[in-house]
Design a protein around this motif. Structure first.
Motif, short mmCIF file in Angstrom:
data_model
loop_
_atom_site.label_atom_id
_atom_site.label_comp_id
_atom_site.label_asym_id
_atom_site.label_seq_id
_atom_site.Cartn_x
_atom_site.Cartn_y
_atom_site.Cartn_z
N VAL A 1 0.84 -1.20 0.00
CA VAL A 1 0.00 0.00 0.00
C VAL A 1 0.88 1.25 0.00
N VAL A 2 0.49 2.21 -0.81
CA VAL A 2 1.06 3.56 -0.72
C VAL A 2 -0.11 4.52 -0.56
N ALA A 3 -0.02 5.40 0.42
CA ALA A 3 -1.03 6.44 0.56
C ALA A 3 -0.27 7.75 0.60
N ALA A 4 -0.57 8.63 -0.32
CA ALA A 4 0.21 9.88 -0.40
C ALA A 4 -0.61 10.97 -1.05
N TYR A 5 -0.13 12.18 -0.88
CA TYR A 5 -0.81 13.38 -1.34
C TYR A 5 0.23 14.29 -1.97
N PRO A 6 -0.13 15.00 -3.03
CA PRO A 6 0.90 15.82 -3.68
C PRO A 6 1.30 17.06 -2.88
N ILE A 7 2.58 17.33 -2.83
CA ILE A 7 3.08 18.62 -2.34
C ILE A 7 4.48 18.82 -2.92
N THR A 8 4.73 20.00 -3.43
CA THR A 8 6.06 20.37 -3.90
C THR A 8 7.01 20.35 -2.71
N PRO A 9 8.20 19.86 -2.85
CA PRO A 9 8.86 19.29 -4.04
C PRO A 9 8.80 17.76 -4.11
N GLN A 10 7.90 17.16 -3.37
CA GLN A 10 7.82 15.71 -3.38
C GLN A 10 6.96 15.16 -4.50
N THR A 11 6.05 16.00 -5.03
CA THR A 11 4.99 15.55 -5.94
C THR A 11 5.44 14.56 -7.02
N ASP A 12 6.58 14.85 -7.64
CA ASP A 12 7.07 13.95 -8.71
C ASP A 12 7.13 12.51 -8.28
N THR A 13 7.49 12.30 -7.02
CA THR A 13 7.64 10.93 -6.54
C THR A 13 6.33 10.18 -6.70
N VAL A 14 5.24 10.80 -6.20
CA VAL A 14 3.97 10.07 -6.27
C VAL A 14 3.42 10.06 -7.69
N GLN A 15 3.74 11.10 -8.47
CA GLN A 15 3.28 11.06 -9.87
C GLN A 15 3.93 9.91 -10.62
N THR A 16 5.25 9.82 -10.49
CA THR A 16 5.95 8.75 -11.19
C THR A 16 5.47 7.39 -10.68
N PHE A 17 5.27 7.33 -9.37
CA PHE A 17 4.83 6.05 -8.81
C PHE A 17 3.42 5.71 -9.33
N SER A 18 2.58 6.73 -9.49
CA SER A 18 1.23 6.48 -10.04
C SER A 18 1.31 5.86 -11.42
N GLU A 19 2.31 6.31 -12.20
CA GLU A 19 2.48 5.72 -13.54
C GLU A 19 2.84 4.24 -13.42
N PHE A 20 3.68 3.93 -12.44
CA PHE A 20 4.04 2.52 -12.25
C PHE A 20 2.80 1.70 -11.91
N VAL A 21 1.94 2.31 -11.10
CA VAL A 21 0.70 1.61 -10.72
C VAL A 21 -0.18 1.46 -11.95
N ALA A 22 -0.34 2.56 -12.68
CA ALA A 22 -1.23 2.54 -13.86
C ALA A 22 -0.73 1.58 -14.92
N ASP A 23 0.58 1.42 -15.02
CA ASP A 23 1.14 0.52 -16.02
C ASP A 23 1.30 -0.91 -15.51
N GLY A 24 0.82 -1.15 -14.32
CA GLY A 24 0.86 -2.52 -13.79
C GLY A 24 2.26 -3.00 -13.42
N LEU A 25 3.17 -2.08 -13.18
CA LEU A 25 4.54 -2.49 -12.84
C LEU A 25 4.69 -2.84 -11.36
N VAL A 26 3.69 -2.50 -10.57
CA VAL A 26 3.72 -2.84 -9.14
C VAL A 26 2.37 -3.43 -8.75
N ASP A 27 2.36 -4.10 -7.61
CA ASP A 27 1.11 -4.69 -7.10
C ASP A 27 0.43 -3.77 -6.10
N THR A 28 1.01 -2.60 -5.93
CA THR A 28 0.58 -1.69 -4.87
C THR A 28 -0.84 -1.19 -5.03
N GLU A 29 -1.52 -1.08 -3.91
CA GLU A 29 -2.80 -0.38 -3.85
C GLU A 29 -2.45 1.06 -3.50
#
Ligand SMILES: Cc1ncc(C[n+]2csc(CCOP(=O)(O)OP(=O)(O)O)c2C)c(N)n1
Ligand code: SF4
Ligand SMILES: [Mg+2]
Lengths: 395, 311
Positions: free
Chosen positions: A24-52
């Motif tokens: 599980v990852v639970a996160a919210y965007p805030i500069t300057p961290q936002t990129d981390t969760v955005q990139t991770f969202s892509e991994f989720v969307a592309d099925g590269l991780v099993d994360t909820e």
């Protein structure tokens, strides 16, 4: 085979998260961290991780969901900065006290007000007494390496504490650098599987998490947290050693850079340590015996080891990217830690604090060289001219 | 086989909230929780916001819960549960955990739900977590000593809306949270009361089987705050229902329906006069407030009837 890529500090962390593949990852965007969760969202969307991925409506809920998921028995990660961390505050303590080994990427940013999105350490310094383990990273590579180790450290049965891995907002979170990514399998092998001891989701054997705890037990539970912190000290060493052996690194509780014969030492954390290395090299070229202690583990604070490493130098300067308002001389928080570590370990040496870089104010090698020059003067005079200075501020 | 909702069958089930907890005698919250959990045959995992129900059932080293239970903080039962539920889905999907048709339920008081926890609740249901959020509404922050919440009825004396010489109790009408939750367009929203226990239990079953987020608002008298005898809980609760202060209805996939219509609508006064928290309204100078409350209850009731196609 590991591979080298040009990655920002944030992307390096996202990749570590992908390889760790948390439940599980639970996160919210805030500069300057936002990129981390955005990139991770892509991994989720592309099925590269099993994360909820729980796309919460606030950081308070992010940390709340992390606690719920961790208690449930999941391996859990999150990321935040400054105001996001401040909004989590209440649950930051609960996460540690409920012994939830959540791993957080904390991209350091100045706390409001005035609102500012750039780097300083006021966010992390506020959580220093919360019961979290705190690791600092000079660059994206170290953030990547620390995140991977953080999983093992936090989840160690003797520890069971959350871990925050810091890096400097924008300075490293947004800088492209060469980063070595290990093979996915190697990382997975290193972190292993999460074996929760008391999962809430075991419906056959019900557990009560988070009861009301009065004067008859609360104190003992705090004492157990102390014990976990004490054990974390050794566990960090073990895990670091194993990591070093496996991946060819030389991490310790801190890094002693050109300290062997150093006459004066500067202590710094995160990206400034990198800048300070340049300053040290420049001074060494001039024949000046300058050394640097780069802090890696901030909690639990390696006071004794630090004092031993400084025994023998003739002056110490601490670089603080935060102010502890109202503390003696309005010094930075790191200064108080170092002073007490030295004093309690009978290392008596002139020491001064240099607050710098608040709200992202740049710090250059030249300025750090001046800090060293003043340290050499302290060493020569055997006394401190001014205990706390604010570098580069317009008075 | 599903347990029949008859006293005889229900009495055979083990209590999931064990006796010996320290909620006051006659506390509505305990009755609500026991009825609801008896309605569910599947395994449950509970989250509980800070409040009376939480503090009185888990005084370390004791716990009254025979089911998995987590308390995190006051305002975050919904977000805590969203983490628990996400963990469940993730681990089941990955084959790390056996699927067991677990029902996830979060309990919060009116303070923890209408006020400080509304953001977390709104977010969690919007995200579509499969869980039931239950607000046990006793109309004030009881655990901290009866302070007003946005669920406190108009005119009520609480310790932060005291019946003073100039300001006679709470000056605002209560927030209609059930409608707020219905506006989220989630699969199931209901309002219920333990005095209509079968209705409450049926709603609970629908809620946990609706396949998405569900919300129930359940009236749960607090005799300490409402000021009535401990054995009058159910009676006083039913007067709230029969006066249409607390209508029983559900919103199933957007369809509104009344689940109980009082044969004869009781004047709100009849409910108010049973509770010490309203006693000042019966003084001459304050009686107009009873009329105002009646008007507002009527207005809301008419609106609800319209919505439910009964107008
Ligand atoms: C952030 C925070 N603010 C305030 C409190 C103090 N507090 C604890 S319980 C409570 C009231 C609970 O009221 P409610 O949710 O209605 O539950 P009840 O006690 O009435 O059952 C308050 C104000 C707290 N625990 N945390
Ligand atoms: S104070 Fe009220 S809500 Fe709290 S336990 Fe007693 S009756 Fe129940
Ligand atoms: Mg209440």
């Amino acid at each position: 085979m590991s591979k080298f890529e040009a990655l920002t500090g944030n992307a390096a962390v996202s990749n570590a998260m992908r390889q760790i593949n948390p439940d599980v990852v639970a996160a919210y965007p805030i500069t300057p961290q936002t990129d981390t969760v955005q990139t991770f969202s892509e991994f989720v969307a592309d099925g590269l991780v099993d994360t909820e991925f729980v796309t919460v409506e606030s950081e308070h809920s992010a940390m709340s969901a992390c606690v719920g998921a961790s208690a449930a028995g999941a391996r859990v990660m999150t990321a935040t900065s400054a105001n996001g961390l401040a909004l989590m505050w209440e649950i930051i303590y609960i996460a540690a006290s409920n012994r939830c080994p959540i791993v957080m990427s904390l991209v350091n940013r100045a706390l409001s007000a005035p609102i500012n999105i750039h780097c300083d350490h006021s966010d992390v310094m506020g959580m220093r007494d919360s019961g979290w383990i705190i690791l600092m990273s000079e660059n994206g590579q170290e953030a990547y390496d620390n995140i991977i180790q953080a999983i093992r450290i936090g989840e160690h049965p003797d520890v069971l504490l959350p871990v925050a891995v810091c890096q400097d907002g924008f300075i490293t979170s947004h800088s492209l650098e060469r980063v070595e990514l290990f093979e996915d399998g190697e990382v997975q092998d290193f972190v292993g599987t999460h074996e929760p001891q008391w999962p809430l989701l075991d419906v056959e054997d019900p557990k009560t998490y988070g009861p009301l705890d009065f004067y008859d037990y609360y104190y003992e539970h705090k004492r157990q947290q102390v014990e976990a912190m004490e054990k974390a000290h050794g566990v960090i060493r073990e895990v670091t050693q194993e990591f070093n052996d496996r991946f060819g690194r030389e991490y310790g509780l801190f890094e002693a850079y050109r300290m062997d014969d150093a006459e004066v030492a500067v202590i710094a954390a995160n990206s400034t340590a990198g800048t300070a290395k340049t300053a040290v090299d420049n001074l060494r070229d001039q024949g000046l015996k300058a050394g640097l202690l780069k802090l890696r583990v901030f909690r639990p604070f390696p006071g004794q080891e630090l004092a031993e490493a400084l025994r023998g130098v003739s002056a110490v300067a601490v670089m603080d990217r935060a102010i502890s308002f109202g503390s003696m001389d309005n010094a930075g928080p790191l200064f108080s830690e170092v002073v007490s570590a030295l004093t309690l370990n009978d290392v008596h040496v002139p020491i001064a604090d240099y607050v710098y870089g608040l709200g992202g104010r740049d710090i250059r090698p030249g300025e750090i060289e001046n800090v060293y020059q003043e340290a050499f003067q302290m060493a020569e005079n055997g006394k401190v001219e001014r205990r706390v200075r604010y570098l580069g501020v317009r008075e | 086989m599903v347990t029949k909702l008859t006293p005889k069958e229900l009495a055979k089930k083990e209590e999931r909230l064990a006796p010996g907890h320290r909620l006051c005698a006659g506390c509505g919250a305990a009755i609500v929780v026991r009825q609801m959990l008896a309605a569910i045959d599947e395994p449950v995992v509970l989250a509980n916001a800070t409040g009376c129900l939480e503090v009185a059932t888990t005084i370390y080293p004791y716990s009254s819960w025979r089911v998995p239970w987590i308390h995190n903080a006051f305002e975050n039962a919904a977000s805590t549960m969203s983490g628990v539920e996400a963990a469940y889905r993730s681990m089941v999907r990955q084959g790390k955990l056996e699927e067991k048709d677990v029902k996830f339920i979060a309990y919060g008081g009116d303070g923890g739900t209408y006020d400080i926890g509304i953001q977390a609740l709104s977010g969690a249901v919007e995200r579509g977590h499969q869980f039931l959020y239950v607000c046990y509404d006793n109309g004030a922050y009881m655990n901290t000593g009866i302070q007003r919440s946005s669920a406190t009825p108009f005119g009520a004396h609480t310790t932060t809306s005291p019946a003073g010489k100039v300001i006679p109790g709470k000056q605002q009408f209560r927030k209609d949270l059930t409608k707020v939750m219905a506006a989220h367009d989630i699969p199931y929203v209901a309002q219920a009361a333990p005095s209509k226990w079968r209705d409450l239990m049926q709603k609970t079953r629908k809620a946990v089987n609706c396949g998405g987020p569900a919300f129930m608002n359940v009236l749960a008298s607090c005799n300490r705050g409402w000021r009535h005898e401990t054995d009058e809980t159910i009676e006083v609760t039913q007067l709230a229902v029969d006066s249409c202060f607390w209508p029983l209805y559900e919103v199933e996939n957007g369809e509104w329906s009344l689940t109980y219509k009082p044969r004869k609508k009781v004047p709100v006064k009849k409910w108010l006069e049973r509770q010490g928290r309203f006693s000042h309204l019966f003084r001459d100078e304050n009686r107009h407030m009873i009329d105002e409350m009646q008007e507002e209850v009527d207005r809301r009731w008419e609106k609800l009837l319209e919505r439910c196609g009964e107008g």
